[in-house]
Design an enzyme around this catalytic site. Sequence first.
Site, PDB file in Angstrom:
ATOM      1  N   ARG A 196       3.277 -16.115  -3.275  1.00 27.53           N
ATOM      2  CA  ARG A 196       2.239 -16.463  -2.069  1.00 27.53           C
ATOM      3  C   ARG A 196       2.154 -18.055  -1.959  1.00 27.53           C
ATOM      4  O   ARG A 196       2.017 -18.573  -0.777  1.00 27.53           O
ATOM      5  CB  ARG A 196       0.947 -15.925  -2.528  1.00 27.53           C
ATOM      6  N   ASP A 209      -0.311   0.030  -3.043  1.00 28.35           N
ATOM      7  CA  ASP A 209      -1.502  -0.653  -2.883  1.00 28.35           C
ATOM      8  C   ASP A 209      -2.648  -0.026  -3.016  1.00 28.35           C
ATOM      9  O   ASP A 209      -2.507   1.236  -3.131  1.00 28.35           O
ATOM     10  CB  ASP A 209      -1.547  -1.318  -1.341  1.00 28.35           C
ATOM     11  N   HIS A 212      -1.598  -8.076   6.726  1.00 28.44           N
ATOM     12  CA  HIS A 212      -1.506  -8.999   5.758  1.00 28.44           C
ATOM     13  C   HIS A 212      -0.174  -9.470   5.701  1.00 28.44           C
ATOM     14  O   HIS A 212       0.557  -9.433   4.915  1.00 28.44           O
ATOM     15  CB  HIS A 212      -1.962  -8.052   4.632  1.00 28.44           C
ATOM     16  N   CYS A 237       0.618  -5.889  -4.275  1.00 34.70           N
ATOM     17  CA  CYS A 237       0.092  -7.370  -3.730  1.00 34.70           C
ATOM     18  C   CYS A 237      -1.046  -7.725  -4.726  1.00 34.70           C
ATOM     19  O   CYS A 237      -1.323  -8.848  -4.812  1.00 34.70           O
ATOM     20  CB  CYS A 237      -0.526  -7.243  -2.236  1.00 34.70           C
ATOM     21  N   GLN A 260       1.369 -12.115   2.702  1.00 35.59           N
ATOM     22  CA  GLN A 260       1.631 -11.001   1.601  1.00 35.59           C
ATOM     23  C   GLN A 260       2.958 -10.709   1.598  1.00 35.59           C
ATOM     24  O   GLN A 260       3.878 -10.685   0.825  1.00 35.59           O
ATOM     25  CB  GLN A 260       0.566 -10.075   1.299  1.00 35.59           C
ATOM     26  N   ARG A 286      -9.505 -14.850   6.632  1.00 36.85           N
ATOM     27  CA  ARG A 286      -9.632 -13.599   6.252  1.00 36.85           C
ATOM     28  C   ARG A 286     -10.655 -12.820   6.469  1.00 36.85           C
ATOM     29  O   ARG A 286     -11.760 -13.418   6.405  1.00 36.85           O
ATOM     30  CB  ARG A 286      -9.553 -13.450   4.571  1.00 36.85           C
TER      31      ARG A 286
HETATM   32  N1   CP Z   1      -2.892 -10.110  -2.590  1.00 37.52           N
HETATM   33  C1   CP Z   1      -3.894 -10.646  -2.139  1.00 37.52           C
HETATM   34  O1   CP Z   1      -4.183 -11.135  -1.017  1.00 37.52           O
HETATM   35  O2   CP Z   1      -5.037 -11.061  -3.142  1.00 37.52           O
HETATM   36  P1   CP Z   1      -6.352 -11.767  -3.062  1.00 37.52           P
HETATM   37  O3   CP Z   1      -7.354 -10.636  -2.342  1.00 37.52           O
HETATM   38  O4   CP Z   1      -6.916 -11.984  -4.451  1.00 37.52           O
HETATM   39  O5   CP Z   1      -6.284 -12.945  -1.998  1.00 37.52           O
HETATM   40  N1  NVA Z   2      -5.082  -3.602   1.331  1.00 39.13           N
HETATM   41  C1  NVA Z   2      -5.918  -4.462   0.484  1.00 39.13           C
HETATM   42  C2  NVA Z   2      -4.863  -5.497   0.271  1.00 39.13           C
HETATM   43  C3  NVA Z   2      -5.679  -6.436  -0.794  1.00 39.13           C
HETATM   44  C4  NVA Z   2      -5.152  -7.798  -1.025  1.00 39.13           C
HETATM   45  C5  NVA Z   2      -7.257  -4.565   0.925  1.00 39.13           C
HETATM   46  O1  NVA Z   2      -7.237  -5.010   2.770  1.00 39.13           O
HETATM   47  O2  NVA Z   2      -8.453  -4.941   0.514  1.00 39.13           O
END
Ligand code: CP
Ligand code: NVA
Length: 302
Positions: A289, A221, A131, A261, A134, A104
């Site tokens: 997930r 989101d 993402h 998400c 997700q 990530r």
């Molecule tokens: N939805 C999601 O990716 O959550 P986290 O940021 O908690 O991993």
């Molecule tokens: N769009 C959000 C998703 C979090 C899971 C971010 O990137 O923070």
Amino acid sequence: MPVIQHRDFLAIPDFSREELLNLFDLAEAMRTGAYTEKPLAGKSLAMIFMKPSTRTRVSFEVGAWQLGGHALFLSPRDIQLGRGEPIADTARVLSRYVDGIMIRTFAHAEIEELAKHATVPVINGLTDLLHPCQILADLQTVRQHLGGWEGKKIAWIGDGNNMANSWLNAAYRLGFELAIACPEGYDPDASILARAQGATKVTVTRDPAEAADGAHVVNTDVWASMGQEEEQKIREKAFAGYTVDNALMKRASRDAIFLHCLPAHRGEEVAAEVIDGPQSRVWDEAENRLHIQKAIMAVLMG
Ligand code: CP
Ligand code: NVA
């Protein structure tokens, strides 16, 4: 030594339509408990987190263990990447120890650099651009509750962010209708949008009600993603009128489901009455997930 052939999962189109359908079947067998194999026995997954995470971290770690493997949590505070060791060198070194790398991070170019130099599969656990894990979990949730996405209208209300871009990639591969409502200046990635529009019905509007009209899935989101915290106030103004509340849900199909998400900001992008209401499927979505990522690990690392 010959280069070890491997496949990455950086974006949904990395899988063909047929591969995606097989992946959903496998994830469903994992969800129902029909699948009990341990394809990761003796294998390890390195998990690099340059941003915080609850769901991604726990679901990958638990999922790897449930498949017979082991996962390592690596944060920039603890590894040399955080002190400037090149991502290419990190990729080369980790590839000598582990059987897969989940990352990530911020710039999508970083995951591409990692994948270029790794000799084990690399899995995208979120970048600023995409993402994908997700959205596969979201589609599994759609299948679980609506029987599938064929002939369904999916509405995206809010920022044209990593989530919106991955929904576009999913529409491109699977061919469902996607209606996006986002304020001017917060559109999804132009080339990802154009590719999806060349493959299926994808609309972009400034009117959330228009996107929600008759939708079977209503999706949103946060307005400020990780790394955009300083834009919070500006974004609250830009996204005024984009809250998914009961009035907006009434525009959707009667049996529509709501997805997010998570983490969510009640009272901003979604009203508590919706996320905590009868149409919300966000907890199943979070659970999925685990199942879809186990399927991805089994396919790429098993
Ligand atoms: N939805 C999601 O990716 O959550 P986290 O940021 O908690 O991993
Ligand atoms: N769009 C959000 C998703 C979090 C899971 C971010 O990137 O923070």
